[in-house]
Enzyme design. Structure first.
Site, mmCIF file in Angstrom:
data_model
loop_
_atom_site.group_PDB
_atom_site.id
_atom_site.type_symbol
_atom_site.label_atom_id
_atom_site.label_comp_id
_atom_site.label_asym_id
_atom_site.label_seq_id
_atom_site.Cartn_x
_atom_site.Cartn_y
_atom_site.Cartn_z
ATOM 1 N N LEU A 73 0.896 -1.182 -0.021
ATOM 2 C CA LEU A 73 -0.072 -0.006 -0.023
ATOM 3 C C LEU A 73 0.756 1.229 -0.022
ATOM 4 O O LEU A 73 1.773 1.405 0.687
ATOM 5 C CB LEU A 73 -0.764 -0.294 1.366
ATOM 6 C CG LEU A 73 -1.792 1.049 1.698
ATOM 7 C CD1 LEU A 73 -2.666 1.298 0.646
ATOM 8 C CD2 LEU A 73 -2.173 1.160 3.011
ATOM 9 N N GLU A 121 0.007 -9.363 -0.907
ATOM 10 C CA GLU A 121 -1.443 -9.794 -1.263
ATOM 11 C C GLU A 121 -1.774 -9.972 -2.615
ATOM 12 O O GLU A 121 -2.686 -10.751 -3.076
ATOM 13 C CB GLU A 121 -2.345 -8.595 -0.553
ATOM 14 C CG GLU A 121 -2.277 -8.824 1.068
ATOM 15 C CD GLU A 121 -3.275 -7.834 1.579
ATOM 16 O OE1 GLU A 121 -4.385 -8.098 2.087
ATOM 17 O OE2 GLU A 121 -2.999 -6.448 1.777
ATOM 18 N N GLU A 141 2.482 -4.667 8.252
ATOM 19 C CA GLU A 141 1.312 -4.045 8.648
ATOM 20 C C GLU A 141 1.422 -3.884 10.314
ATOM 21 O O GLU A 141 1.258 -2.826 10.781
ATOM 22 C CB GLU A 141 0.229 -4.858 8.354
ATOM 23 C CG GLU A 141 -0.449 -4.502 6.808
ATOM 24 C CD GLU A 141 0.149 -5.635 5.772
ATOM 25 O OE1 GLU A 141 1.083 -6.134 6.068
ATOM 26 O OE2 GLU A 141 -0.146 -5.497 4.614
HETATM 27 C C1 1HE Z 1 6.899 4.160 -0.465
HETATM 28 C C2 1HE Z 1 6.505 2.783 0.038
HETATM 29 C C3 1HE Z 1 5.147 2.802 0.152
HETATM 30 C C4 1HE Z 1 8.468 3.018 -0.494
HETATM 31 N N1 1HE Z 1 4.487 3.664 0.275
HETATM 32 N N2 1HE Z 1 5.948 5.001 -0.498
HETATM 33 N N3 1HE Z 1 4.543 -1.448 2.894
HETATM 34 C C5 1HE Z 1 5.734 -1.209 3.923
HETATM 35 O O1 1HE Z 1 5.551 -1.132 4.876
HETATM 36 C C6 1HE Z 1 7.055 -1.269 3.044
HETATM 37 C C7 1HE Z 1 7.425 0.175 3.179
HETATM 38 N N4 1HE Z 1 8.805 0.163 2.228
HETATM 39 C C8 1HE Z 1 9.752 -0.496 2.305
HETATM 40 O O2 1HE Z 1 10.084 -0.945 3.333
HETATM 41 C C9 1HE Z 1 11.197 -0.103 1.667
HETATM 42 O O3 1HE Z 1 11.070 0.926 0.802
HETATM 43 C C10 1HE Z 1 11.603 -1.338 0.640
HETATM 44 C C11 1HE Z 1 12.011 -2.526 1.455
HETATM 45 C C12 1HE Z 1 10.196 -1.854 -0.239
HETATM 46 C C13 1HE Z 1 12.273 -0.621 -0.412
HETATM 47 O O4 1HE Z 1 13.757 -0.155 0.223
HETATM 48 P P1 1HE Z 1 14.554 0.881 -0.541
HETATM 49 O O5 1HE Z 1 15.608 1.078 0.079
HETATM 50 O O6 1HE Z 1 14.752 0.120 -2.145
HETATM 51 O O7 1HE Z 1 13.668 2.197 -1.155
HETATM 52 P P2 1HE Z 1 13.303 3.423 -0.101
HETATM 53 O O8 1HE Z 1 14.182 4.413 -0.070
HETATM 54 O O9 1HE Z 1 12.765 2.894 1.255
HETATM 55 O O10 1HE Z 1 11.950 3.913 -0.843
HETATM 56 C C14 1HE Z 1 12.232 4.690 -2.213
HETATM 57 C C15 1HE Z 1 11.004 5.514 -2.141
HETATM 58 O O11 1HE Z 1 9.639 4.983 -2.313
HETATM 59 C C16 1HE Z 1 10.795 6.502 -0.929
HETATM 60 O O12 1HE Z 1 10.265 7.660 -1.388
HETATM 61 P P3 1HE Z 1 11.254 9.263 -1.754
HETATM 62 O O13 1HE Z 1 10.173 10.012 -1.878
HETATM 63 O O14 1HE Z 1 11.940 9.302 -0.380
HETATM 64 O O15 1HE Z 1 12.090 8.724 -2.737
HETATM 65 C C17 1HE Z 1 9.843 5.701 -0.059
HETATM 66 O O16 1HE Z 1 9.237 6.495 0.918
HETATM 67 C C18 1HE Z 1 9.040 5.122 -1.091
HETATM 68 N N5 1HE Z 1 8.017 4.207 -0.796
HETATM 69 N N6 1HE Z 1 7.667 1.995 -0.304
HETATM 70 C C19 1HE Z 1 4.869 5.042 -0.067
HETATM 71 N N7 1HE Z 1 4.696 1.162 0.827
HETATM 72 C C20 1HE Z 1 -4.583 -2.864 1.315
HETATM 73 S S1 1HE Z 1 -3.730 -2.798 2.799
HETATM 74 C C21 1HE Z 1 -2.021 -3.170 2.522
HETATM 75 C C22 1HE Z 1 -1.332 -2.665 3.645
HETATM 76 C C23 1HE Z 1 0.309 -2.596 3.241
HETATM 77 O O17 1HE Z 1 0.443 -2.981 2.166
HETATM 78 S S2 1HE Z 1 1.283 -2.173 4.612
HETATM 79 C C24 1HE Z 1 2.788 -2.481 3.808
HETATM 80 C C25 1HE Z 1 3.197 -1.067 3.567
#
Ligand code: 1HE
Length: 267
Positions: A73, A121, A141
């Site tokens: 998400l 998912e 989550e």
């Molecule tokens: C995002 C998101 C995101 C990255 N929403 N912006 N999902 C999570 O909790 C996973 C969150 N993401 C991460 O843990 C990491 O980003 C990753 C492991 C996936 C990748 O790491 P990395 O080092 O390659 O990238 P980064 O530097 O963390 O992220 C690059 C950019 O993408 C950065 O934005 P920027 O503007 O600073 O460049 C991040 O903020 C952005 N970004 N992931 C928004 N998820 C229907 S309900 C479902 C519920 C869920 O899915 S909860 C799980 C959410």
């Protein structure tokens, strides 16, 4: 929204790209700068893409651009959402992923890098999962103070069991690609960079099946598996008779008996 220049008569958001390869469609999550995080336009685009799939498309491959399949998400959207909006949002994911799971054609997911939260998912809504060795799986989550909302609570226990899903959500446990293969997340494990070719190869094989068989496997089998056994046996008898009665089945059986069809061999 930009018109897809890919053989699909459909407006897709910029976060999605579609390609047509004969009777196979390839849909890419194409928001690598946000690690393919799924925002509202992407969810609606996924729903629209699968709803409007041309009849000529016999199988779909779903893959992600960049280093990760999908980071789930788009967390940026959450901060301003109230309870009623949260329910509507979750239901919008349900609709979109239902179009994948019970749509017109089987879907092969190609997984690499992060397959987390909503990324896992959407992968679970696909019929076949190919994982590259870089893939890893998590449900963060728990640590974000939220819950799955894209059908994961229904689909993931079927795939990996409720106990494993609880562990992933409560403790933040992450599974690597090999572990994911061992516990049943992926069906195929391939070297880095080999996922798309494998996904397309499998999609082509699926596309060569009789359409009625693909329908029975993707729409009826999961319902039978979830039914009480008595209802399941009756439904199986019905769909089995329907599939056998189809002209395509008759032609294929005749081809085998006349030694014109391939034998079943070990891969
Ligand atoms: C995002 C998101 C995101 C990255 N929403 N912006 N999902 C999570 O909790 C996973 C969150 N993401 C991460 O843990 C990491 O980003 C990753 C492991 C996936 C990748 O790491 P990395 O080092 O390659 O990238 P980064 O530097 O963390 O992220 C690059 C950019 O993408 C950065 O934005 P920027 O503007 O600073 O460049 C991040 O903020 C952005 N970004 N992931 C928004 N998820 C229907 S309900 C479902 C519920 C869920 O899915 S909860 C799980 C959410």
């Amino acid at each position: 929204m930009s018109k897809s220049a890919s053989g699909f008569d459909l407006e897709l958001p910029r976060s999605l790209k579609a390609e047509r390869r004969g009777d196979i469609a390839v849909l890419f999550l194409a928001r690598a700068q946000k690690r393919n995080a799924i925002d509202d336009p992407t969810v609606f685009g996924i729903e629209a893409f699968f709803a409007a799939l041309p009849d000529a498309i016999k199988a779909v491959v779903l893959a992600g651009e960049g280093e990760h399949f999908c980071s789930g998400l788009d967390l940026g959207e959450l901060t301003s959402r109230g309870i009623a909006q949260g329910i509507a949002h979750s239901r919008s994911w349900h609709r979109a992923f239902e179009r994948i799971e019970f749509g017109k054609a089987p879907v092969v997911a190609v997984l690499h890098g992060a397959v987390v939260g909503g990324g896992l998912e959407i992968a679970a809504a696909c019929h076949i999962r190919v994982a590259e060795a870089s893939a890893y799986y998590a449900l963060p989550e728990g640590s974000r103070g939220i819950f799955v909302g894209g059908g994961g609570a229904v689909r993931l226990p079927r795939l990996i069991g409720t106990a494993r899903m609880m562990d992933m959500m409560l403790t933040g446990r992450t599974y690597g690609a090999e572990e994911g293969q061992a516990i049943g997340i992926s069906h195929y494990l391939v070297p880095p960079g080999a996922g798309l070719a494998k996904g397309i190869e499998l999609a082509e094989r699926i596309a060569g099946n009789a359409p009625m068989t693909n329908f029975a496997v993707t729409h009826v089998l999961p319902r039978i598996a979830a039914a009480d056994p008595a209802g399941g046996y009756v439904t199986e008898a019905l769909i089995s008779a329907i599939a056998q009665g189809d002209d395509e089945a008759k032609a294929r059986l005749k081809a085998f008996l006349e030694k014109r069809a391939p034998k079943t061999v070990r891969n």
